[in-house]
Design a protein around this motif. Structure first.
Motif, PDB file in Angstrom:
ATOM      1  N   THR A  52       0.812  -1.222   0.000  1.00  0.00           N
ATOM      2  CA  THR A  52       0.000   0.000   0.000  1.00  0.00           C
ATOM      3  C   THR A  52       0.843   1.268   0.000  1.00  0.00           C
ATOM      4  N   LEU A  53       2.005   1.227  -0.609  1.00  0.00           N
ATOM      5  CA  LEU A  53       2.908   2.377  -0.622  1.00  0.00           C
ATOM      6  C   LEU A  53       2.604   3.268  -1.817  1.00  0.00           C
ATOM      7  N   SER A  54       1.922   4.386  -1.547  1.00  0.00           N
ATOM      8  CA  SER A  54       1.588   5.344  -2.600  1.00  0.00           C
ATOM      9  C   SER A  54       1.561   6.737  -1.984  1.00  0.00           C
ATOM     10  N   LEU A  55       2.673   7.482  -2.165  1.00  0.00           N
ATOM     11  CA  LEU A  55       2.847   8.788  -1.549  1.00  0.00           C
ATOM     12  C   LEU A  55       3.314   9.783  -2.596  1.00  0.00           C
ATOM     13  N   VAL A  56       3.458  11.046  -2.184  1.00  0.00           N
ATOM     14  CA  VAL A  56       4.142  12.042  -3.017  1.00  0.00           C
ATOM     15  C   VAL A  56       5.217  12.693  -2.160  1.00  0.00           C
ATOM     16  N   THR A  67       9.846   3.573  -7.472  1.00  0.00           N
ATOM     17  CA  THR A  67      10.700   4.763  -7.360  1.00  0.00           C
ATOM     18  C   THR A  67      11.677   4.643  -6.192  1.00  0.00           C
ATOM     19  N   LEU A  68      11.399   3.756  -5.237  1.00  0.00           N
ATOM     20  CA  LEU A  68      12.305   3.564  -4.108  1.00  0.00           C
ATOM     21  C   LEU A  68      13.338   2.486  -4.372  1.00  0.00           C
ATOM     22  N   SER A  69      13.215   1.774  -5.453  1.00  0.00           N
ATOM     23  CA  SER A  69      14.126   0.657  -5.707  1.00  0.00           C
ATOM     24  C   SER A  69      15.549   1.156  -5.938  1.00  0.00           C
ATOM     25  N   GLY A  70      16.508   0.342  -5.549  1.00  0.00           N
ATOM     26  CA  GLY A  70      17.911   0.646  -5.765  1.00  0.00           C
ATOM     27  C   GLY A  70      18.631   1.245  -4.575  1.00  0.00           C
ATOM     28  N   ARG A  71      17.878   1.673  -3.546  1.00  0.00           N
ATOM     29  CA  ARG A  71      18.502   2.259  -2.361  1.00  0.00           C
ATOM     30  C   ARG A  71      17.814   1.741  -1.105  1.00  0.00           C
ATOM     31  N   LEU A 104      28.908   5.029   1.057  1.00  0.00           N
ATOM     32  CA  LEU A 104      27.608   4.400   1.292  1.00  0.00           C
ATOM     33  C   LEU A 104      26.458   5.400   1.355  1.00  0.00           C
ATOM     34  N   ARG A 105      26.763   6.670   1.530  1.00  0.00           N
ATOM     35  CA  ARG A 105      25.692   7.655   1.696  1.00  0.00           C
ATOM     36  C   ARG A 105      24.712   7.690   0.525  1.00  0.00           C
ATOM     37  N   PRO A 106      25.175   7.603  -0.724  1.00  0.00           N
ATOM     38  CA  PRO A 106      24.202   7.609  -1.829  1.00  0.00           C
ATOM     39  C   PRO A 106      23.300   6.380  -1.846  1.00  0.00           C
ATOM     40  N   LYS A 107      23.630   5.352  -1.072  1.00  0.00           N
ATOM     41  CA  LYS A 107      22.843   4.124  -1.082  1.00  0.00           C
ATOM     42  C   LYS A 107      21.725   4.120  -0.042  1.00  0.00           C
ATOM     43  N   VAL A 108      21.663   5.188   0.795  1.00  0.00           N
ATOM     44  CA  VAL A 108      20.683   5.230   1.882  1.00  0.00           C
ATOM     45  C   VAL A 108      19.935   6.562   1.834  1.00  0.00           C
ATOM     46  N   ARG A 109      18.609   6.498   1.871  1.00  0.00           N
ATOM     47  CA  ARG A 109      17.795   7.715   1.973  1.00  0.00           C
ATOM     48  C   ARG A 109      17.013   7.690   3.284  1.00  0.00           C
ATOM     49  N   PHE A 110      16.712   8.890   3.792  1.00  0.00           N
ATOM     50  CA  PHE A 110      15.948   9.033   5.023  1.00  0.00           C
ATOM     51  C   PHE A 110      14.663   9.795   4.695  1.00  0.00           C
ATOM     52  N   MET A 111      13.533   9.267   5.137  1.00  0.00           N
ATOM     53  CA  MET A 111      12.247   9.819   4.716  1.00  0.00           C
ATOM     54  C   MET A 111      11.319  10.038   5.909  1.00  0.00           C
ATOM     55  N   LEU A 112      10.793  11.252   6.012  1.00  0.00           N
ATOM     56  CA  LEU A 112       9.730  11.569   6.959  1.00  0.00           C
ATOM     57  C   LEU A 112       8.395  11.421   6.236  1.00  0.00           C
ATOM     58  N   VAL A 113       7.572  10.486   6.695  1.00  0.00           N
ATOM     59  CA  VAL A 113       6.220  10.322   6.152  1.00  0.00           C
ATOM     60  C   VAL A 113       5.263  11.000   7.129  1.00  0.00           C
ATOM     61  N   SER A 114       4.533  12.002   6.657  1.00  0.00           N
ATOM     62  CA  SER A 114       3.682  12.781   7.544  1.00  0.00           C
ATOM     63  C   SER A 114       2.422  12.011   7.930  1.00  0.00           C
ATOM     64  N   VAL A 115       2.113  12.034   9.241  1.00  0.00           N
ATOM     65  CA  VAL A 115       0.836  11.504   9.724  1.00  0.00           C
ATOM     66  C   VAL A 115      -0.166  12.643   9.901  1.00  0.00           C
ATOM     67  N   VAL A 191      12.945   0.122   7.969  1.00  0.00           N
ATOM     68  CA  VAL A 191      13.990   0.107   6.945  1.00  0.00           C
ATOM     69  C   VAL A 191      13.525  -0.757   5.776  1.00  0.00           C
ATOM     70  N   LEU A 192      13.487  -0.147   4.585  1.00  0.00           N
ATOM     71  CA  LEU A 192      13.147  -0.864   3.361  1.00  0.00           C
ATOM     72  C   LEU A 192      14.428  -1.200   2.608  1.00  0.00           C
ATOM     73  N   ASP A 193      14.475  -2.373   2.023  1.00  0.00           N
ATOM     74  CA  ASP A 193      15.655  -2.778   1.255  1.00  0.00           C
ATOM     75  C   ASP A 193      15.593  -2.195  -0.155  1.00  0.00           C
ATOM     76  N   PRO A 194      16.601  -2.406  -0.990  1.00  0.00           N
ATOM     77  CA  PRO A 194      16.599  -1.807  -2.332  1.00  0.00           C
ATOM     78  C   PRO A 194      15.503  -2.323  -3.257  1.00  0.00           C
ATOM     79  N   GLN A 195      14.737  -3.319  -2.829  1.00  0.00           N
ATOM     80  CA  GLN A 195      13.553  -3.757  -3.573  1.00  0.00           C
ATOM     81  C   GLN A 195      12.279  -3.200  -2.940  1.00  0.00           C
ATOM     82  N   ALA A 196      12.437  -2.221  -2.046  1.00  0.00           N
ATOM     83  CA  ALA A 196      11.328  -1.555  -1.354  1.00  0.00           C
ATOM     84  C   ALA A 196      10.511  -2.533  -0.524  1.00  0.00           C
ATOM     85  N   ARG A 197      11.160  -3.564   0.020  1.00  0.00           N
ATOM     86  CA  ARG A 197      10.509  -4.503   0.925  1.00  0.00           C
ATOM     87  C   ARG A 197      10.898  -4.167   2.360  1.00  0.00           C
TER      88      ARG A 197
END
Length: 222
Positions: A52-56, A67-71, A104-115, A191-197
């Protein structure tokens, strides 16, 4: 004078019982080896796809599993009017980002999802996450689209009305026409893996060392 036999047995028996108890505990924990690192996150085995991952993001661009794949992605659920937990946690994540090996920094993103999608527009999220470092992502969605993701991950949240005039949070103000309220929410990191799992869950966002250690190990994998 010789000590009573039962006293001597008690002295020597206690270390043996303690050793036996420690060995028994270690044996009982063997089936969980590899799932929970000491002082770290709980690894999900096998990794779990997110349905159910559908954000902007803060630029209005869609965020989906593709869009999250690869990191590697660290998700934190919070809101920009949060008075303490959210800015503190994001500052900690910024510290973890700075301490990651440069390669390794380009391989990791940090995301705030607003509630709090009623107030946290992409524009507001852009201003907010930009305070914590380059590469931080702010994400939102209408509550009807966000709620399934929150349920799927088990994110707890609740809206509570605030008395008129009460300070609403970090750099916050009462938006025109919007009732004053706050949001209580869980502090867990996902934490999601590079396959967004879903790969791991950190229930203690204050354990910077464990997060840094585990992210470094995971992102360093081929």
């Amino acid at each position: 004078m010789r000590q009573p036999r039962h006293w001597a047995c008690g002295v020597y028996r206690r270390p043996l019982l303690a050793l036996f108890g420690a060995l028994l505990a270690a044996l009982l924990l063997l089936p969980l080896a590899g799932l929970a690192a000491p002082g770290g996150g709980t690894v999900i085995t096998p990794p779990r796809p997110i349905a159910t991952l559908s954000l902007v993001d803060q630029q209005g661009a869609p965020i989906t599993p593709s869009t999250l794949s690869g990191r590697w992605t660290v998700l934190f659920f919070g809101f920009t009017h949060c008075p303490d937990v959210c800015p503190t946690t994001l500052a900690r994540l910024a510290g973890v980002q700075r301490q990651l090996p440069e390669a390794l920094r380009p391989k990791v993103r940090f995301m705030l999802v607003s509630v709090d999608p009623m107030r946290d527009t992409p524009q507001r999220l852009a201003q907010y996450v930009g305070q914590f470092g380059q590469g931080f992502v702010g994400a939102t969605a209408p509550l009807g689209e966000l709620a399934p993701l929150l349920r799927e991950l088990g994110v707890s949240y609740a809206y509570t009305a605030q008395p008129a005039g009460e300070h609403a949070g970090h750099g916050a103000h009462a938006d025109h026409g919007t009732p004053a309220y706050t949001v209580t929410h869980s502090e867990t990191l996902y934490v999601l893996d590079p396959q967004a799992r879903l790969h791991a869950v950190f229930t203690d966002p204050k354990d910077d060392y464990a997060l840094l250690r585990d992210l470094s190990a995971w992102a360093n994998q081929p």
